[in-house]
Design a protein around this motif. Structure first.
Motif, PDB file in Angstrom:
ATOM      1  N   THR A  24       0.855  -1.184   0.000  1.00 29.25           N
ATOM      2  CA  THR A  24       0.000   0.000   0.000  1.00 29.25           C
ATOM      3  C   THR A  24       0.892   1.236   0.000  1.00 29.25           C
ATOM      4  O   THR A  24       1.588   1.502   0.988  1.00 29.25           O
ATOM      5  CB  THR A  24      -0.909   0.021   1.241  1.00 29.25           C
ATOM      6  N   PRO A  25       0.928   1.996  -1.111  1.00 29.47           N
ATOM      7  CA  PRO A  25       1.815   3.162  -1.189  1.00 29.47           C
ATOM      8  C   PRO A  25       1.377   4.282  -0.253  1.00 29.47           C
ATOM      9  O   PRO A  25       0.196   4.414   0.094  1.00 29.47           O
ATOM     10  CB  PRO A  25       1.704   3.598  -2.659  1.00 29.47           C
ATOM     11  N   ARG A  26       2.355   5.100   0.109  1.00 36.48           N
ATOM     12  CA  ARG A  26       2.094   6.315   0.889  1.00 36.48           C
ATOM     13  C   ARG A  26       2.850   7.485   0.265  1.00 36.48           C
ATOM     14  O   ARG A  26       3.553   8.226   0.946  1.00 36.48           O
ATOM     15  CB  ARG A  26       2.501   6.114   2.345  1.00 36.48           C
ATOM     16  N   SER A  27       2.684   7.627  -1.061  1.00 33.17           N
ATOM     17  CA  SER A  27       3.401   8.680  -1.782  1.00 33.17           C
ATOM     18  C   SER A  27       2.603   9.971  -1.875  1.00 33.17           C
ATOM     19  O   SER A  27       3.144  10.994  -2.305  1.00 33.17           O
ATOM     20  CB  SER A  27       3.753   8.196  -3.192  1.00 33.17           C
ATOM     21  N   LEU A  31       3.765  11.050   4.714  1.00 29.63           N
ATOM     22  CA  LEU A  31       4.446  10.367   3.623  1.00 29.63           C
ATOM     23  C   LEU A  31       5.377   9.300   4.187  1.00 29.63           C
ATOM     24  O   LEU A  31       5.881   9.432   5.301  1.00 29.63           O
ATOM     25  CB  LEU A  31       5.261  11.351   2.783  1.00 29.63           C
ATOM     26  N   GLY A  32       5.624   8.267   3.413  1.00 27.33           N
ATOM     27  CA  GLY A  32       6.532   7.247   3.905  1.00 27.33           C
ATOM     28  C   GLY A  32       6.615   6.073   2.966  1.00 27.33           C
ATOM     29  O   GLY A  32       5.986   6.047   1.901  1.00 27.33           O
ATOM     30  N   PRO A  33       7.380   5.071   3.338  1.00 28.45           N
ATOM     31  CA  PRO A  33       7.521   3.887   2.483  1.00 28.45           C
ATOM     32  C   PRO A  33       6.217   3.105   2.438  1.00 28.45           C
ATOM     33  O   PRO A  33       5.398   3.186   3.358  1.00 28.45           O
ATOM     34  CB  PRO A  33       8.634   3.083   3.172  1.00 28.45           C
ATOM     35  N   PRO A  34       6.005   2.335   1.381  1.00 31.51           N
ATOM     36  CA  PRO A  34       4.786   1.522   1.308  1.00 31.51           C
ATOM     37  C   PRO A  34       4.781   0.462   2.388  1.00 31.51           C
ATOM     38  O   PRO A  34       5.837   0.027   2.868  1.00 31.51           O
ATOM     39  CB  PRO A  34       4.871   0.898  -0.098  1.00 31.51           C
TER      40      PRO A  34
END
Length: 440
Positions: free
Chosen positions: A182-185, A193-196
């Motif tokens: 699950t992306p967090r872009s 924001l953060g890594p998936p």
């Protein structure tokens, strides 16, 4: 009774009209932000609204920080914001969004953050075997797979929403697994924001296989080639991004590769390379004869770089443009160990190697679409790990390689400036192979 019925119908019509008027006066809303993979720019973001928007108004009213060059595409909704191809991003973008819809109602100004930079993932040695891990922006590592005795193959999905891997057990048999991410872009604050994150883990094939090869496209589709322990058990399975599965009646002579833009596959045969559509059509497959192998796709532009093997042991690098014969960019007696290209195929990078004095000397060259070498640089004391890819990312304008040194077993991830070919950084942590994971 009739009068009562007419009264109820009148009240219902009045309620519907009132609701319509209320909806017409409601201000537009942002429904969704969705990053897209494109070949025309550095990065792209699709914005879905609840109402058809005035693109000019949105373009004029929206602010970006940093104020990088960009353009807006589309007519109503969704609208697409494309960052220009010459922009190199080193930090997230703050998006102050506003504008009017086609009824001249104003979208309430809102702040969003978007980080289109890719993530570095690597197969790393750990106690008990190997594990796929992702490097955070601060340089730490987080696991995105279980530990396997060995992981011979990892393929990031082109849409950034997962990875597929081949895990090998102690008996040498293999399994194919999918790690959904699950992306967090995109987020309403930079802190969000953060890594998936890993949302699910599941096997793609039932049981064990003798071998497996994986390929993905920018849509997030995945092609799984596998062979079992019985004759005739080879199969090609297409797992689409929406979860649908389709078995392909193809008999290649080697690993197949999905076209980045979707819809087709490059299939090796005993006579050369064949381009086939994934859907059954009356169109004949395109055949490129000769001893060639696919080196790299150039984004979604339809262009590709091939490596050709000649009978006198020379190697050539060819640029393939749809509708045209392959164009030779390089011919020599050096081994072509790996290639990469930009989205339009205007820049091609290659690692050339030659054995001298009992050791391999690797050289990185930059070739333009006319076949001229514009930059070259020796990789010494490093060499490209055999069989590992060269990957270019447009967002950071960097090359990623898996580098090794003579008489050392562990490899390292190397980041290289794609213009000057200078090594920016060699990450000290030991890895087996490094790749880019697109920001989904």
């Amino acid at each position: 009774m009739r009068q009562r019925l007419l009264m109820l119908m009148l009240m219902a019509c009045t309620a519907v009209l009132a609701q319509q008027q209320l909806l017409l006066r409601r201000t537009p809303r942002l429904v969704q932000l969705k990053p897209q993979q494109v070949q025309s720019g550095t990065a792209a973001l699709d914005l879905q609204f609840s109402r058809p928007m005035n693109r000019t108004s949105v373009s004029d009213a929206t602010r970006l920080e940093p104020n990088v060059a960009h353009q807006w595409l589309g007519e109503t909704t969704p609208l697409r914001m494309v960052i220009d191809s010459k922009v190199v991003l080193k930090a997230p973008i703050e998006l102050s969004l506003s504008g009017q819809d086609q009824r001249e109602l104003l979208l309430d100004r809102q702040q969003w953050w978007w980080d289109p930079r890719p993530w570095l993932i690597a197969t790393r040695p750990v106690p008990g075997g190997e594990q796929v891990q992702l490097q955070t922006r601060s340089g730490g590592w987080i696991p995105i797979s279980r530990v396997w005795p060995a992981i011979p193959s990892v393929v990031p999905l082109g849409n950034g929403r997962g990875i597929a891997l081949v895990g090998r057990d102690q008996n040498g048999t293999e399994q194919v697994w999918w790690e959904q991410l699950t992306p967090r872009s995109t987020a309403i604050s930079v802190a969000a924001l953060g890594p998936p994150t890993v949302s699910s883990t599941q096997p793609l094939l039932k049981g064990e296989v003798l071998f497996a090869h994986l390929s993905s496209n920018l849509n997030g589709d995945l092609l799984v080639q596998s062979g079992g322990f019985r004759p005739g058990s080879d199969q090609a399975l297409l797992v689409q991004a929406n979860g649908k599965r389709k078995h392909l009646a193809l008999k290649p002579s080697g690993p197949m590769q999905l076209l980045p833009a979707g819809g087709g596959v490059v299939m090796p045969t005993y006579d050369g390379l064949t381009l086939r559509a994934l859907e059954t059509t009356n169109q004949k497959p395109q055949i490129l004869p000769g001893s060639r192998e696919l080196g790299a796709f150039c984004g979604a532009s339809g262009r590709a770089v091939l490596i050709r093997h000649w009978p006198d042991y020379r190697r050539s690098i060819e640029l393939v443009i749809p509708g045209k014969a392959p164009k030779q960019l390089h011919l020599g007696d050096q081994a072509v160990l790996g290639v990469a290209c930009d989205n339009r195929g205007e820049r091609v990078w290659a690692v050339l190697g030659r054995w001298e004095q009992q050791r391999g000397n690797h050289e990185l060259v930059l070739i333009n679409q006319e076949g001229k070498v514009s930059q070259r640089r020796a990789l010494a004391p490093w060499t490209l790990k055999a069989g590992s890819p060269i990957q270019w990312n447009p967002v950071t304008n960097q090359l990623l390689m898996t580098l090794t040194q003579p008489n050392r077993t562990n490899a390292h991830a190397g980041l290289i400036n794609s213009d000057s070919l200078q090594i920016i950084k060699v990450i000290n942590d030991s890895i087996s192979e490094a790749q880019w994971l697109n920001a989904g």
